[in-house]
Design a protein around this motif. Structure first.
Motif, mmCIF file in Angstrom:
data_model
loop_
_atom_site.group_PDB
_atom_site.id
_atom_site.type_symbol
_atom_site.label_atom_id
_atom_site.label_comp_id
_atom_site.label_asym_id
_atom_site.label_seq_id
_atom_site.Cartn_x
_atom_site.Cartn_y
_atom_site.Cartn_z
ATOM 1 N N PRO A 263 -35.009 -8.200 -0.894
ATOM 2 C CA PRO A 263 -35.471 -9.551 -0.145
ATOM 3 C C PRO A 263 -34.079 -10.937 -0.817
ATOM 4 C CG PRO A 263 -37.358 -7.844 -0.001
ATOM 5 C CD PRO A 263 -36.132 -7.440 -0.566
ATOM 6 N N PRO A 264 -34.307 -10.910 -1.922
ATOM 7 C CA PRO A 264 -34.141 -11.824 -2.599
ATOM 8 C C PRO A 264 -32.161 -12.489 -2.356
ATOM 9 C CG PRO A 264 -33.907 -10.107 -4.353
ATOM 10 C CD PRO A 264 -34.442 -9.640 -3.265
ATOM 11 N N ILE A 265 -31.438 -11.188 -2.659
ATOM 12 C CA ILE A 265 -30.613 -11.809 -1.450
ATOM 13 C C ILE A 265 -30.514 -12.371 -0.427
ATOM 14 C CG2 ILE A 265 -28.269 -10.357 -0.439
ATOM 15 C CD1 ILE A 265 -28.879 -7.924 -2.843
ATOM 16 N N LYS A 266 -31.274 -11.342 0.302
ATOM 17 C CA LYS A 266 -31.641 -12.011 2.166
ATOM 18 C C LYS A 266 -31.964 -13.776 1.985
ATOM 19 C CE LYS A 266 -32.879 -8.655 5.107
ATOM 20 N NZ LYS A 266 -33.291 -8.036 6.042
ATOM 21 N N GLU A 267 -32.398 -14.522 0.707
ATOM 22 C CA GLU A 267 -33.178 -15.076 0.408
ATOM 23 C C GLU A 267 -31.906 -15.678 0.522
ATOM 24 O OE1 GLU A 267 -37.312 -14.982 -1.510
ATOM 25 O OE2 GLU A 267 -36.220 -14.948 -2.286
ATOM 26 N N ALA A 268 -30.767 -15.446 -0.423
ATOM 27 C CA ALA A 268 -29.495 -16.554 -0.875
ATOM 28 C C ALA A 268 -28.666 -16.216 0.206
ATOM 29 C CB ALA A 268 -28.983 -16.138 -2.193
ATOM 30 N N VAL A 269 -28.224 -15.659 0.925
ATOM 31 C CA VAL A 269 -27.521 -15.960 2.163
ATOM 32 C C VAL A 269 -27.962 -16.865 3.018
ATOM 33 C CG1 VAL A 269 -26.603 -14.762 4.207
ATOM 34 C CG2 VAL A 269 -27.223 -13.268 2.195
ATOM 35 N N ALA A 270 -29.807 -16.725 3.363
ATOM 36 C CA ALA A 270 -30.246 -18.333 4.268
ATOM 37 C C ALA A 270 -29.543 -19.661 3.256
ATOM 38 C CB ALA A 270 -31.972 -18.129 4.296
ATOM 39 N N THR A 271 -29.386 -19.546 2.251
ATOM 40 C CA THR A 271 -29.531 -20.729 1.377
ATOM 41 C C THR A 271 -28.230 -20.709 1.375
ATOM 42 O OG1 THR A 271 -31.285 -20.467 0.206
ATOM 43 C CG2 THR A 271 -29.684 -21.696 -0.502
ATOM 44 N N VAL A 395 -35.639 -20.362 3.134
ATOM 45 C CA VAL A 395 -35.078 -20.718 2.135
ATOM 46 C C VAL A 395 -36.094 -21.231 1.561
ATOM 47 C CG1 VAL A 395 -33.566 -22.660 1.278
ATOM 48 C CG2 VAL A 395 -32.719 -21.611 3.718
ATOM 49 N N PRO A 396 -35.779 -20.361 -0.227
ATOM 50 C CA PRO A 396 -36.369 -20.420 -1.193
ATOM 51 C C PRO A 396 -37.117 -22.257 -1.441
ATOM 52 C CG PRO A 396 -35.355 -19.309 -2.404
ATOM 53 C CD PRO A 396 -35.297 -19.417 -0.903
ATOM 54 N N THR A 397 -37.912 -22.617 -2.974
ATOM 55 C CA THR A 397 -37.094 -23.870 -2.713
ATOM 56 C C THR A 397 -36.493 -23.796 -4.465
ATOM 57 O OG1 THR A 397 -39.615 -23.750 -4.121
ATOM 58 C CG2 THR A 397 -39.378 -25.477 -1.855
ATOM 59 N N ASN A 398 -37.200 -22.724 -5.633
ATOM 60 C CA ASN A 398 -36.899 -22.163 -6.491
ATOM 61 C C ASN A 398 -37.264 -21.619 -6.556
ATOM 62 O OD1 ASN A 398 -36.871 -25.602 -7.639
ATOM 63 N ND2 ASN A 398 -38.954 -25.431 -7.831
#
Length: 425
Positions: A263-271, A395-398
């Motif tokens: 999940p956090p890797i997907k967040e990074a890719v989306a960012t 895309v998360p904020t922080n």
């Protein structure tokens, strides 16, 4: 009517990253500053007063004691601030001169051909940029771009005597600068080239200006030949036209910590895709393919190593961040393998084209007009209120995985919640 002799100016921001930090921190006006690379790794920028103590590229963890000893303040890199301040400086310069070539984030060449009062214009540019942005600049004026670079170097080197502006269109002043400048300071002469030139007895910029250009071309390259001709006063380099649209756009970052879950890797890719799609739309292009890569650290012998990537074909050329993000996030799920500690992800936009370009399929699907309008509104809002005001839901904020930037200053000019505050007592 004869064409006027070419005249160029190089306007270069002094210690740009450090100067950006000082604009909103007047208490640091006389305090030495260094700026660190991603994840607070090593020194990538230094104010003039920190240079005697700190070398470029020194790892931060090794020099903490030196920074404290000499009262040097360290900042994490704040690229949003630096980019916005650069745009303000360049926009201001463009309003003061006929034509501009933005050479880098802190340098711009200007065409001053046919303009009288060059010294006064140089001082006006310098004063206007300082007054409107708070960024100090040096201005070098000459008949070639290479000489303008040299004049700018002299303006900074002899700041007290020159006031930050040097005009060497006069041959006598040009020759003085050439005689008193080491050849290593000439634009395009690197460390290895200096050794080769030293062996030929070419020690100063004047020596290079007087050298046989054909010999230099035969022995080294056409680049050194042009450099010598430019130093002698023959203009060989024009003001460049705007760069053509890029054929590939890449966005990659090291994570602030190793990631083991998907999940956090997907967040990074989306960012990263959010940023890449902004660049895509900024140059007016559409994307046909997306490549996504992830990898572990490659230098720790105690960590298992893994790297993989995949290319995804899109249903139609697009600049829609929603479609691009969906394709990239789905792709990373196919190459992720559990049991590894991932350190980096990368997204690359491939097969870029311009809207309306011919395709080999008459009935090919194209991006819906509604999607184009949505992206236009997205960019307008983020352009006005700051990047990330509107973003993809994924895309998360922080994020916890974000780059380590423990000493980063506020985004004074790009975020409403971090505007500079002045308290009147």
């Amino acid at each position: 009517m004869s064409k006027p002799e070419p005249v160029f100016a190089l306007i270069d921001c002094n210690s740009f990253y450090a100067s950006c930090e000082r604009v909103f921190r007047p208490d640091l006006a006389r305090v030495p500053i260094v700026v660190l690379s991603n994840n607070d790794g090593c020194v990538i920028a230094r104010s003039y007063d920190s240079k005697p103590f700190i070398k470029m590229g020194e790892p931060y963890f090794q020099i903490k004691h030196k920074l404290k000893q000499h009262g040097i303040v360290a900042f994490s890199s704040n690229y949003a601030l630096y980019g916005d301040m650069s745009e303000r400086v360049m926009t201001l310069i463009e309003s003061l001169v006929p034509a501009v070539e933005v050479y880098s984030i802190d340098e711009a060449f200007a065409d001053l051909s046919g303009i009288d009062g060059l010294d006064d214009l140089g001082r006006r540019i310098r004063a206007q940029v300082l007054r409107c942005t708070g960024i100090p600049v040096g201005v070098g004026i000459a008949t070639t771009k290479t000489l303008a670079k040299l004049a700018n170097h002299t303006a900074k080197r002899l700041q007290a005597q020159t006031g930050g502006v040097v005009n060497i269109t006069d041959p006598a002043k040009r020759d003085w600068v050439l005689r008193n400048t080491d050849v290593a300071e000439v634009w395009g002469v690197g460390r290895k080239m200096k050794l080769h030139l030293d062996a030929l007895g070419i020690k100063s910029a004047m020596d290079l200006a007087k050298a046989d250009p054909w010999m230099l071309r035969k022995k080294f390259s056409v680049v050194i030949e042009k450099t010598a001709r430019e130093l002698a006063g023959t203009s060989c380099l024009e003001l460049d036209e705007p760069d053509p649209p890029k054929q590939e756009i890449c966005c990659s970052r090291m994570f602030g910590q190793r990631l083991t879950e998907l999940p956090p890797i997907k967040e990074a890719v989306a960012t990263y895709m959010m940023r890449a799609s902004e660049k895509l739309r900024a140059q007016g292009s559409l994307c046909k393919k997306v490549r996504v890569c992830i990898r572990t650290g490659m230098f720790n012998p105690e960590e298992a190593k893994y790297a993989n990537g995949v290319v995804v074909d899109l249903p139609y050329p697009t600049d829609d961040v929603r479609l691009l993000t969906r394709a990239a996030v789905d792709a990373v799920g196919h190459i992720y393998r559990p049991g590894f500690r991932y350190s980096k992800a990368e997204v690359m936009l491939l097969n870029l084209c311009q809207p309306g370009e011919y395709t080999d399929d008459l009935f090919a699907v194209s991006q819906p007009a509604e999607a184009t309008r949505v992206m236009t509104v997205l960019d307008q809002i983020n352009g006005r209120w700051g990047r990330g005001t509107l973003r993809s839901a994924s895309v998360p904020t922080n994020p916890d995985w974000g780059m380590r930037r423990e000493m980063m200053s506020q985004s004074y000019t790009t975020r409403l919640d971090q505007l500079w505050q002045v308290h009147c007592g």
